[in-house]
Structure formats: structure tokens, C-alpha cells
Write an enzyme that holds these catalytic residues in place. Structure first.
Site, PDB file in Angstrom:
ATOM      1  N   ASP A 117      29.616 -31.410   3.922  1.00 34.71           N
ATOM      2  CA  ASP A 117      28.232 -31.018   4.183  1.00 34.71           C
ATOM      3  C   ASP A 117      27.769 -31.243   5.618  1.00 34.71           C
ATOM      4  OD1 ASP A 117      27.402 -30.011   1.625  1.00 34.71           O
ATOM      5  OD2 ASP A 117      27.569 -32.057   0.870  1.00 34.71           O
ATOM      6  N   ASP A 182      29.097 -22.795  -1.588  1.00 27.03           N
ATOM      7  CA  ASP A 182      28.146 -23.421  -0.661  1.00 27.03           C
ATOM      8  C   ASP A 182      28.795 -23.713   0.699  1.00 27.03           C
ATOM      9  OD1 ASP A 182      28.093 -24.056  -3.411  1.00 27.03           O
ATOM     10  OD2 ASP A 182      26.614 -25.624  -3.161  1.00 27.03           O
TER      11      ASP A 182
HETATM   12  N1  GLY Z   1      25.313 -27.668  -1.851  1.00 23.74           N
HETATM   13  C1  GLY Z   1      24.607 -28.142  -2.924  1.00 23.74           C
HETATM   14  C2  GLY Z   1      23.631 -27.230  -3.559  1.00 23.74           C
HETATM   15  O1  GLY Z   1      23.411 -26.097  -3.200  1.00 23.74           O
HETATM   16  O2  GLY Z   1      23.061 -27.721  -4.513  1.00 23.74           O
END
Ligand code: GLY
Length: 400
Positions: A117, A182
Site C-alpha cells: 500500500d 487494488d
Molecule cells: N485496498 C483496500 C480497499 O480498497 O479496501
């Protein structure tokens, strides 16, 4: 002659009508004073956050403000990112000072190599900071974060690993090398680093990750799976599943938005037509989905079982609107009517909180993860961030 005159009149009337229609659509967002309202709301939130010296994330099940975790939180970059957008909008140093203060709380997370992330966290905060101030110190921070992110890349798989599988709920899934849709959102940091440093290694990884995801993550209808698990020794796909959606074969709303945004960004940096085509295909999947409510705000999963009695996910709508504004500039497709609809809907009292309510988050009615029974029908700092981004993009693209 009369016939020609008649035609001319019809043409002029239609042009005037469509011009007025477009104008009224555009002005609605302005008349709603969405940005002014958002700035007032986050000014109140800033006061609370400054007192606590914490970063607001959401509202918990007891109705209290929930702060990001101090040791790491994938959402920690969004609040300072929102402050940067408000600095861009107001030019008021109050917002620059706030952004700097809150991003400094997690600067040392640039060394973490335990999650994917870092692109989200650092590009939204320090990345926007560099864009708006040119502060060279921020490039150093971004580079360290980018190098940490690259440590998760496996050339056999051709992807950056999303989650570690040794701890937490991920350790119970029998995954070896999970990659989630994501993760497309972390590529912007890498593309940007090649532009800033001249070192091609960042964009090479971003391109390979985007290509692998393009090959494996999408269904024939252009919706995406949430999680693909790869064999790190061979690169083979072991399984296609979900973590935050309703079912492995369902289409989790925010995942579709991440894919749309991610491939739009890939096209921005590479001009590779395959990325533009994929972004357009995802946009069509989202906009034409028969279960999409008329106001354009999706349920949390396109295949959620109890529609219409399912929570909406405003965060997915805000991410989609922001991505579509950029995509509209690259293509002959016209996404503006849909963008207008979504932004005008988000600006209504159905989704925008009253000043001082909602723990001073701008938007209501997002979903974190229903399968984890976490953050259901709540405000989320990333819904606010992408809404602000969309409003700023819209202002520059259509109103200036
Ligand atoms: N990357 C985590 C979400 O979109 O919840």
C-alpha cells in the site's frame, strides 16, 4: 428555402438546448458549492485531528471517530492528501501546514516492506505535496517508499505481491502470492518515480505488473476478480477469489473502480493503447451494469444478493468519477453526462453530510469490507479524498 430554414431552426434550437442542458449540469455542482462545503467540513475535522494528533479514518460501530493505526494503515495518506487538495483549492497555508504535519506522522513508514500500500500512502500525501510545492525532500521520501514497494516484486510472477500470508486473516487462506486488483493503484508512484529520477526500473515493474494483471485478472465481461493467487516459483495462477466482495465470481464495486483508475493512470504515462482500451471497457462495465442504481452510486458489490436492500459504496462512486474525468480527456467516448450525474448526486444531502455531522467527514454511506463485518455504511477518508480529487479535476477540466 422554407424547409432549409426549418432545418436551420431545429439545428440551432437543439444546439442551444443541449448547450443549456450541459451548462445546467455543470453549474449544478458549482451551485451546490460542493468544494466550499467540503472545505468547511474538513476545517472542522482538522481541528479535532489536530487536538488528537491522529489521522481520521472512519466512524466505528460505537459511533466514535476511528483513527488510523500508528504502526501502519493503508488509509493514512488520504487525510493529508485531502489537505493538499484543499491547499490547491484555497491557496491557504493552513492546509499546507496541516498536510505537512499529518504526513510527517507516518513518514518513517517509507521503509516498510510488509505490504503493497505504499503507493497509495505516499503518492496521495507526499506525491501531491511535491506536485504543489516542488519540495525536493519529498522526492527522497517517495523514492525510499518506491524502493520498499519494489522489494515485493517477483519477476517470475510479473507482479508486486499485495499481502503477506504469514499473519492475520490472510494466513488462513492458503495463498502463496496474492495480488489484488487494488494493487493497480500503487503503480502511479512507480511511474512518477521514473519521471522524477530518470531511473527506468520503477516503470518497468509498473508496466509488467499492469500487463500481468491485464492478462489474468479480468473476466470476458471486463469485470475483475479481486484476488489472484500466484505460484511464486512458476508464476502460474493458483486461484481466482474474492476477499472483500460477495463471492469469488461477483464484481466487488470498489475493485472495479480501482481497475478503472489504475489503467487510466497507466495510459497517462505510457500512451499504450491497450491500457486505454481496458479503461474504456471497465468504464462501460460499470456504467452499463443493469443493477447500477439510477443515481450512479453502486451497491457495494454489483452482484450483492439482496439488492435493493444492500449498502451503497460511495467510495467506489467517488473513485470512478475521478478516474472518468481523466479518461474523458483521452478518448472520444463521452463520460461527462455520467460524471455530472454522479458528482451532482454525491453533492446532495443524501450523501453529503450536514456541516458538523458525520464526525466531520464529507461523505456518508461507504463500505470498507462486508465479509470482514468491518466499516459498513460509514464515512471513509478515501471516499472524501477521491471526491475532492474529482471536484478539483472537474473544476479544471470543465469549468475553467
Ligand atoms: N485496498 C483496500 C480497499 O480498497 O479496501
Amino acid at each position: 428555402m422554407n424547409f432549409l430554414k426549418g432545418l436551420f431552426f431545429v439545428a440551432i434550437t437543439c444546439a442551444a438546448y443541449s448547450c443549456n442542458e450541459v451548462k445546467s449540469q455543470k453549474t449544478k455542482v458549482v451551485e451546490n458549492l460542493a468544494l466550499e462545503k467540503a472545505e468547511k467540513q474538513l476545517s472542522l475535522q482538522l481541528k479535532v485531528a489536530e487536538k488528537a494528533e491522529r489521522i481520521p479514518r472512519t466512524v466505528n460501530s460505537k459511533g466514535e471517530i476511528h483513527w488510523t493505526h500508528n504502526n501502519f494503515d493503508w488509509t493514512e495518506g488520504f487525510f493529508p492528501g485531502s489537505c493538499w487538495y484543499l491547499y490547491e483549492y484555497t491557496k491557504d497555508d493552513k492546509w499546507k501546514n496541516a498536510a505537512e504535519k499529518f504526513q510527517s506522522l507516518f513518514e518513517n513508514h517509507k521503509y516498510l516492506t510488509t505490504n503493497h500500500d505504499l503507493g497509495f500512502v505516499f503518492n496521495c500525501s507526499f506525491g501531491n505535496g511535491y506536485r504543489l510545492t516542488g519540495n525536493k525532500e519529498y522526492v527522497n521520501v517517495l523514492t525510499t517508499a518506491g524502493d520498499s514497494l519494489l522489494s515485493r516484486y517477483n519477476p517470475v510472477v510479473g507482479c508486486i505481491q499485495s499481502w503477506d500470508v504469514v499473519n492475520g486473516w490472510q494466513s488462513k487462506k492458503n495463498w502463496m502470492f496474492p495480488v489484488i486488483i487494488d494493487n493497480m493503484m500503487n503503480l502511479e508512484l512507480l511511474f512518477e518515480l521514473t519521471r522524477l529520477t530518470g531511473d527506468k526500473k520503477y516503470e518497468e515493474v509498473a508496466i509488467t505488473h499492469a500487463n500481468t494483471t491485464l492478462k489474468n485478472h479480468f473476466r470476458p465481461n471486463n469485470s475483475s476478480y479481486h484476488v489472484l493467487d500466484y505460484d511464486p516459483e512458476t508464476g502460474a495462477v493458483r486461484s481466482k477469489q474474492t476477499a472483500q466482495g460477495f463471492a469469488d465470481e461477483s464484481s466487488w464495486a470498489r475493485g472495479q473502480a480501482w481497475g478503472l483508475y489504475g489503467y487510466t493512470v497507466c495510459y497517462r504515462y505510457t500512451k499504450d493503447i491497450r491500457y486505454l482500451e481496458q479503461a474504456n471497457k471497465i468504464a462501460k462495465f460499470i456504467m452499463k451494469y443493469e443493477g447500477l442504481p439510477d443515481d450512479g452510486i453502486p451497491y457495494w458489490d454489483y452482484n450483492a444478493p439482496n439488492v435493493p436492500n444492500e449498502p451503497r459504496d460511495v467510495s467506489a462512486a467517488a473513485i470512478t468519477a475521478s478516474a472518468l474525468i481523466e479518461l474523458d480527456g483521452y478518448t472520444s467516448e463521452s463520460y461527462l453526462p455520467f460524471i455530472d450525474k454522479v458528482l451532482n448526486t454525491l453533492a446532495t444531502a443524501k450523501y453529503t453530510a450536514e456541516l458538523g455531522k458525520n464526525h466531520n467527514f464529507i461523505l456518508m454511506h461507504s463500505v470498507g469490507s462486508i465479509p470482514h463485518n468491518n466499516e459498513i455504511d460509514v464515512p471513509l477518508n478515501y471516499a472524501d479524498y477521491y471526491y475532492l480529487e474529482a471536484l478539483m479535476r472537474y473544476k479544471k477540466y470543465k469549468l475553467e
